[in-house]
Design a protein around this motif. Sequence first.
Motif, short mmCIF file in Angstrom:
data_model
loop_
_atom_site.label_atom_id
_atom_site.label_comp_id
_atom_site.label_asym_id
_atom_site.label_seq_id
_atom_site.Cartn_x
_atom_site.Cartn_y
_atom_site.Cartn_z
N SER A 685 -40.71 -14.52 -34.68
CA SER A 685 -41.89 -13.68 -34.48
C SER A 685 -41.60 -12.64 -33.42
O SER A 685 -41.10 -12.95 -32.32
N ILE A 686 -41.93 -11.38 -33.73
CA ILE A 686 -41.73 -10.28 -32.79
C ILE A 686 -43.07 -9.85 -32.22
O ILE A 686 -43.26 -9.79 -31.00
N THR A 687 -44.00 -9.54 -33.09
CA THR A 687 -45.39 -9.27 -32.70
C THR A 687 -46.28 -9.98 -33.70
O THR A 687 -45.79 -10.68 -34.60
N GLU A 688 -47.57 -9.76 -33.60
CA GLU A 688 -48.49 -10.40 -34.53
C GLU A 688 -48.27 -9.92 -35.96
O GLU A 688 -48.57 -10.64 -36.91
N THR A 689 -47.78 -8.70 -36.12
CA THR A 689 -47.63 -8.13 -37.47
C THR A 689 -46.17 -7.96 -37.88
O THR A 689 -45.90 -7.50 -38.99
N LYS A 690 -45.25 -8.31 -37.02
CA LYS A 690 -43.84 -8.09 -37.33
C LYS A 690 -43.06 -9.38 -37.08
O LYS A 690 -43.29 -10.09 -36.10
N ARG A 691 -42.13 -9.65 -38.00
CA ARG A 691 -41.27 -10.81 -37.82
C ARG A 691 -39.93 -10.57 -38.54
O ARG A 691 -39.83 -9.78 -39.49
N LEU A 692 -38.94 -11.29 -38.09
CA LEU A 692 -37.61 -11.23 -38.68
C LEU A 692 -37.30 -12.59 -39.27
O LEU A 692 -37.54 -13.62 -38.64
N PHE A 756 -36.82 -8.16 -42.60
CA PHE A 756 -37.72 -7.70 -41.55
C PHE A 756 -39.08 -7.41 -42.18
O PHE A 756 -39.19 -6.60 -43.10
N TYR A 757 -40.11 -8.11 -41.74
CA TYR A 757 -41.46 -7.94 -42.26
C TYR A 757 -42.28 -7.12 -41.26
O TYR A 757 -42.29 -7.43 -40.06
N PHE A 758 -42.96 -6.11 -41.75
CA PHE A 758 -43.78 -5.27 -40.86
C PHE A 758 -44.99 -4.74 -41.63
O PHE A 758 -45.04 -4.79 -42.84
#
Length: 758
Positions: A685-692, A756-758
Amino acid sequence: MDLKQPTFTGCVFCNSGAAEGSDEPVRNAVINWTHTLRSNLLNEARFGFNAVRFNQNTTPTSSLGNISQQLGISGGNVQAPGLVELDMVGNNSGLADLGLRNLVQVFHSTQAQLEDNVILTHGRHQITTGFQYVRERQDYIYPGNNGALGFFDFTTATGSGLADFWLGSIAGGAGSERDTGSQLSSPAKLRGNVFAFFGQDDWRMTPTFTLNLGLRFEDHTPLYETNNQAVNFGLYTGTIYTANGVDGTSKFGNQALYNNYLGIGDWEPRIGLSWAPAALGGKTVVRAGFAISSFVEGGGSNEELTQNLPFGFLQQQAAGGIYTVENGFGATTALACGGVINQACYDGQRIRVFDQNFRPATINQWNLTFQQQLTNSLTFQIGYVGQRGSHLLNFEDTAQSIPLDASGKVAGRGDPIVTRDPGPFLGGAAAGSLYLADNPQFNTANCGTAGNPICGKETLTGTNMSNSDQSYNALQAVLQKRMSNGLQAQVSYTWSKCLSNSPGYFGTGWGSTGATSSGGQPGWENIYNPRLDWGPCYYDQAQILTSYVTYQLPLGRGKQFGRDLNPVLNAVLGNWEIGGILTLHSGNALTLNNFGGWGVGGNSDNTNGVDPETLAGLPDCNGGVQLSKQTVPAANGAAGYIQWIANTPTNATPAAANTFGTCGIGNVRGPGYANVDLSLHKAFSITETKRLEFRFEALNAFNHPVWDFSGGPADGSFDPGSWSAGTGGQQVTSNPTFGKITGSQGARELQLAMKFYF
């Protein structure tokens, strides 16, 4: 997407495959518009297209210009630049093979689709209605399998194909061929349409019972050639049909040269129901359904009406006399009819026919299932699924004669063929008919009798018919665990039986190299007794078990373990997921073959010319086919193999003279299949809306072999060859490959990926 295979392989003169220089761009797009007209009325419009192109028109030596003629091969470059394919018999696929035949193939297929649906919700009803229009476009150049440059076979007249090469001695007849004709440069342009409209009512009659009622109309118009470069023939009369009546031919009623089917089969009802009996607490659901659908099954481009002369191609053989490289092919072959469309174009030539009443295939499907909720996340379902297909594509050689036994009836398997009668097609026995022109045996006195047993074979009349059938019945069971506590899983089991007398135009594959199914059989062996070709589908697998599982490990922040794990440790230890897929199924149904030839006068079976000029001949099975399943390890430089079918003279042999072989369709079973795929995922998890997301996958994780067969169509794993006395009187076979498994596909594959999900 654009898939390219370059022409240069590091050896410009090497023979490195037919698909040299292929370019395969794929283009597609879609526009979808959903509009709410009012609270209970919705409109959805969609436009899309899909374009697939395959371009193959160069060889590694194309850049060398007229290299064949420069090397002294007469007429070697009159159609295309490059080096003629030079094949040393006994060295096929070896380093001694040079050049390439330049198998020109250009296929451009485009579909444009427009549709609109209106959805109305009214009380307990949800009514959907709409229309669909599809424009079909096919442009192709296909001048035959011998190529624009062609090939020369160097035989073993001296005992060595390589020695014959140095002497310039080549095989005559079908041993050295190329294709000539206008389609080398001018593409055929086929166009067609699909028109459809439908209506459906999803009616929730009670809180526990829903009924689905629908009706669809679908019309597939036949494909037509835009420039009228096509010829068809009256199936029973032999009348020559063209779209414009040129050269005194009969003008057909449409450009396609066969009729557009409009009938009861275009109306396709659908009915379904779902019932959750209140008496069973709402935990049991009964579902049932029935539907009819239709489609036009594709045949080979070599069987389109555009391939008929003078628009199609001729097979040209090496120049007569002394067969040498120097003599080559010479000038291209001229048409016997001089380009005028008349019977002289077709006497003794391979022709293509479409039944004037050809129609789309119709598929009836039905099912009845029971689903039971066992826990909040676990369900079990069991049901029956059935399917019947009719009007399936069938490729027939309608120049076949009618084989009769001693009683005057159509011969069955193993019945001696005593005599033969002319068939009813292409004018039949009428004087001057196209049928007789393609059947020299009926122009010879006492043909097929003891005094004149061999007197010619028919010329292939490849006919596209829609008269085959198929059935499928299955028991299906599913145990499903929906996601809960990080676990999701499913186990499915199918016990089924598929029967058919239609393997499709391409049969079960051209040959069987690297395949798990048997090759050939693109049509009936005896078109006057089609029940002989009814048997298990080549893809029939009686038992299939599949299962999958995914499990989110309960370790990490907010999970059962490590709920308050610090961010650094969580990044390493948390949010892992493992998964697996298991697939097991029993072996495919296999059909042995006794292949003759393909094309003009190429039949080499034992029916004295009655067997069709297609790959449909079957051998004799002396009782049940015995499987040995014996593993033979590599020894003395020879590769190892598995002798799956016993290669003995008491197992399977060529069909007895003047009979159809006694082996049945699909009467042998191949090896089963087992495969396990494993996966490991980790999310960061990178942010609430982004993850790798990291993914590791092991396909065929345990490297289980997927056994496949060798060679074909002739002298492959399913051709028993012939037996004769060898040294010491021991019986030896002409095809030692028969019954062998010689390879495996699907070796273990490991892959890593990041998303990468964004």
